[in-house]
Motif scaffolding. Structure first.
Motif, PDB file in Angstrom:
ATOM      1  N   HIS A   1     -29.649  28.343 -28.269  1.00  0.00           N
ATOM      2  CA  HIS A   1     -29.104  27.297 -29.121  1.00  0.00           C
ATOM      3  C   HIS A   1     -28.203  26.415 -28.261  1.00  0.00           C
ATOM      4  CE1 HIS A   1     -27.828  25.808 -33.151  1.00  0.00           C
ATOM      5  NE2 HIS A   1     -26.729  25.499 -32.493  1.00  0.00           N
TER       6      HIS A   1
ATOM      7  N   LEU B   1     -29.762  18.964 -30.248  1.00  0.00           N
ATOM      8  CA  LEU B   1     -30.403  19.029 -31.558  1.00  0.00           C
ATOM      9  C   LEU B   1     -30.154  20.427 -32.120  1.00  0.00           C
ATOM     10  CD1 LEU B   1     -33.849  17.387 -30.730  1.00  0.00           C
ATOM     11  CD2 LEU B   1     -31.918  16.295 -31.871  1.00  0.00           C
ATOM     12  N   PRO B   2     -28.964  20.673 -32.641  1.00  0.00           N
ATOM     13  CA  PRO B   2     -28.605  22.049 -33.021  1.00  0.00           C
ATOM     14  C   PRO B   2     -29.540  22.651 -34.054  1.00  0.00           C
ATOM     15  CG  PRO B   2     -27.001  20.451 -33.854  1.00  0.00           C
ATOM     16  CD  PRO B   2     -27.881  19.724 -32.899  1.00  0.00           C
ATOM     17  N   ASP B   3     -30.003  21.868 -34.999  1.00  0.00           N
ATOM     18  CA  ASP B   3     -30.881  22.432 -36.021  1.00  0.00           C
ATOM     19  C   ASP B   3     -32.205  22.902 -35.422  1.00  0.00           C
ATOM     20  OD1 ASP B   3     -28.966  21.943 -37.874  1.00  0.00           O
ATOM     21  OD2 ASP B   3     -29.824  20.050 -38.564  1.00  0.00           O
ATOM     22  N   GLU B   4     -32.655  22.208 -34.383  1.00  0.00           N
ATOM     23  CA  GLU B   4     -33.909  22.568 -33.729  1.00  0.00           C
ATOM     24  C   GLU B   4     -33.699  23.506 -32.548  1.00  0.00           C
ATOM     25  OE1 GLU B   4     -36.865  21.959 -34.751  1.00  0.00           O
ATOM     26  OE2 GLU B   4     -36.147  20.786 -36.435  1.00  0.00           O
ATOM     27  N   ARG B   5     -32.437  23.815 -32.275  1.00  0.00           N
ATOM     28  CA  ARG B   5     -32.113  24.663 -31.136  1.00  0.00           C
ATOM     29  C   ARG B   5     -32.734  24.107 -29.855  1.00  0.00           C
ATOM     30  NH1 ARG B   5     -32.165  30.805 -33.670  1.00  0.00           N
ATOM     31  NH2 ARG B   5     -30.634  30.366 -35.269  1.00  0.00           N
TER      32      ARG B   5
ATOM     33  N   GLU C   1     -43.652  18.508 -38.342  1.00  0.00           N
ATOM     34  CA  GLU C   1     -42.326  18.643 -37.738  1.00  0.00           C
ATOM     35  C   GLU C   1     -42.151  17.641 -36.605  1.00  0.00           C
ATOM     36  OE1 GLU C   1     -41.180  23.337 -38.231  1.00  0.00           O
ATOM     37  OE2 GLU C   1     -42.705  22.789 -36.756  1.00  0.00           O
TER      38      GLU C   1
END
Length: 655
Positions: free
Chosen positions: A356, A505-509, A645
């Protein structure tokens, strides 16, 4: 030959004296360059000597002057180009002072070396000892006997002028470079045990490894020749080391040759470095990463110290060590993915999880290059600073590859490499770069140029992109480069404004990189072409180009498109490479600028690479004073993205 079959004897000093009407002593003084003879008389003597083709005897001249005006250079192996270049430096500098050079090769025989040096001194006025192999006590006893003498590449004694290389600094640069690429097991292919430079390099390697707790150093005997490197290949592979530090470039050459025969990819499977940067290092396959030693300059410095010492001038016996410079080329790359995965799958006490990107990526300067780093957390483990990309100036790229700044390596948060540089199939591919086959007749792509009705042809038309000033914004999130494009005659052709910015892009790690470029026609009209515009259908490559490594499985996606044939030539706003290597899956999503819809040039079967084409099927004209803009964003994630996605990410990456 005369009519009776006997060769005519060479003219003598007596004949010159008789015809010129002077004494033999006067002829001798004139031919030795003395100024005590009347100018008119000296002119007459030289004129007669020229007419008779008279040349004074060097032996007689030496006896008369008490010196030979010759200097001996003693080397351990003249077959080594390193010593050839040092010799060239001594010879060129000595000739400027009217001296000739006698060369003695000891063939790495430390026992016979002392006698060779003594014999050379009897025939010459002074000696340069280059990398002598004899034991220290023998060398110290010998030096007073052969003075004046200069020693190259041994420890100084405080009395004899001695020139040395800062091997510790050069080795530290090599180890640091390999460590930053993720290598933790290095193997040293050792040089001759009698070599002082081998001892210095080995000691420096041990010190460098000891300073890094996670670095393992293995040592293996080899030698100093191409053959020794070639013979060591099987043992090198058996060691399981991921990077080799060869004693010198010749050993590295031999190892590269044998690994190529065995089908081992360099640097895909193992990285190789040398030392010295001999002239052929940049032409190896792949080009060799090595520490550059200024060999010719070393020879010239040796002569200067010798000249001053012989003249009785004060000479510093221990001048500062000469610092090598690391030349990063194609033989080194990131640690192989399988090794990286083995490390990551070792048992840990905390909960497993995907990497992450925890902090905003930031650029920083790292010597010659710039590195993009971020804090990456995996599972419950605390985050650690991790390099994500490296921006190289590209000035060491061979001219035939069209030198240019480039990104390599580019990594996912988990450490999977997504770029490849100078691969076997296309040596002129360099990670991520702005590469254009033809601009006003100059190639900025590298390799061969496609000519209508002739096909790919190697032309002397390679230009270069010169990074004239990299700067970082206040928070380090954006790198700005002012790039000057020079043509094959080194004339300025255009100027490029280049910006590289990154974010997490934290949500996408994962993380995202945006590359924008503006090509400014400041030096006249521009005409941009490609093989397709010259008659090769479908080969409209050129522009922002991303070269990826191969994988166990690669799938390319576009908007409603799947596969190379479908995506190639399409004007999809985005393109995604989904790759599986070992047990790891990654996605590289490439997104064109919001106002652009250029055709994609895509390859998967032959190699893996892609980029939006500037000149797909027709040349592009940029009038003087105008600007051509191009942009490409990359989203890097450690999992497979679906088409939906990928489309969703593509829609917001330029926001």
């Amino acid at each position: 030959m005369t009519q009776n079959g006997w060769a005519r004897s060479a003219p003598t000093i007596a004949e010159v004296a008789r015809i010129a009407g002077v004494s033999r002593a006067t002829v001798s003084r004139v031919m030795n360059g003395r100024t005590t003879v009347d100018a008119e008389l000296a002119s007459r003597v030289r004129e007669v000597a020229d007419q008779l083709h008279y040349r004074p005897s060097n032996v007689a001249r030496s006896l008369s002057l008490g010196r030979t005006e010759t200097v001996a250079v003693v080397v351990p192996d003249l077959a080594n180009p390193m010593f050839q270049q040092v010799l060239r430096g001594v010879a060129s500098a000595a000739s400027e002072s009217g001296y000739r050079v006698l060369v003695a090769d000891t063939a790495e025989d430390s026992v016979d070396e002392e006698k060779v040096a003594l014999d050379a001194r009897l025939r010459c006025d002074a000696v340069v000892l280059v990398s002598p192999r004899m034991p220290e006590p023998t060398l110290r006893a010998l030096l007073p006997e052969i003075a004046p003498v200069v020693v190259v590449n041994r420890a100084p004694d405080g009395t004899t002028p001695t020139l040395g290389i800062d091997y510790a600094d050069g080795i530290e640069q090599i180890v640091d470079h390999l460590a930053r690429l993720g290598h933790r097991h290095l193997l040293y292919l050792a040089g001759p045990t009698s070599s002082a430079s081998h001892s210095a390099r080995l000691e420096a390697l041990r010190v460098a490894a000891a300073r890094r707790e996670d670095l393992r150093l293995s040592e293996m005997p080899a030698g100093s020749s191409v053959d020794s490197g070639y013979a060591a290949a099987q043992d090198v592979l058996a060691s399981r080391a991921t990077a080799v530090v060869a004693y010198n470039d010749l050993v590295a050459f031999g190892l590269l040759a044998r690994l190529n025969e065995l089908g081992v990819a360099v640097p895909g499977d193992i990285s190789i470095t040398g030392f010295d940067d001999i002239e052929l290092a940049r032409y190896a396959t792949p080009s060799l990463t090595t520490a550059t030693v200024p060999q010719v300059e070393l020879g010239r410095l040796a002569w200067e110290h010798l000249r001053r010492s012989a003249a009785g001038d004060d000479v510093d016996p221990t001048p500062p060590l000469i610092r090598p410079l690391l030349a990063v080329r194609a033989s080194t790359g990131p640690v192989p993915p399988a090794v990286r995965l083995r490390r990551r799958t070792q048992p840990v006490t905390d909960r497993p999880g995907e990497p992450h990107v925890q902090s905003a990526p930031r650029w920083s300067t790292d010597g010659r290059a710039h590195v993009l780093s971020a804090t990456v957390r995996t599972g419950a483990r605390p985050g650690a600073a991790t390099p994500l990309a490296r921006y190289e100036p590209g000035d060491t790229i061979p001219p035939v590859h069209s030198p240019r700044p480039f990104l390599h390596p580019v990594h996912t948060a988990a450490g999977t490499a997504l770029t490849q540089t100078s691969p076997v199939d296309h040596r002129h591919h360099y990670g991520v770069s702005v590469a254009v086959p033809v601009v006003n007749g100059t190639s900025y792509w590298g390799g061969r140029t496609f000519l209508r009705d002739e096909g790919p042809t190697l032309l002397p038309n390679h230009g270069r992109q010169v990074s004239t000033g990299v700067r970082l914004d206040d928070d380090g999130s954006t790198l700005v480069d002012d790039v000057l494009w020079r043509d094959e005659r080194d004339r300025p052709l255009l100027r490029e404004d280049r910006r590289l910015s990154a974010r997490a892009l934290p949500d996408e790690r994962g993380w995202a990189l945006r590359w924008t470029t503006e090509l400014r026609a400041e030096h006249g009209d521009l005409r941009i072409e490609s093989p397709a515009t010259n008659g090769r259908p479908g080969a409209g490559y050129g522009g922002l180009f991303w070269r990826l490594p191969s994988a166990d499985l690669t799938t390319v996606l576009g908007e409603g498109l799947v596969g190379e044939e479908a995506v190639h030539g399409s004007r999809s706003p985005w393109l995604a490479f989904v790759q599986r290597r070992e047990a790891r899956t990654t996605t590289l999503l490439l997104v064109q600028g919001a106002d652009e819809a250029r055709p994609w040039f895509v390859r998967v079967a032959e190699y893996v690479g892609a980029g939006p084409a500037l000149a797909w099927d027709a040349p592009v004209a940029v009038p003087a004073g105008d600007v051509l803009r191009a942009g490409l964003a990359a989203v890097v994630v450690d999992r497979a993205l679906t088409q939906d996605e990928a489309a969703a990410l593509a829609a917001e990456v330029w926001a």
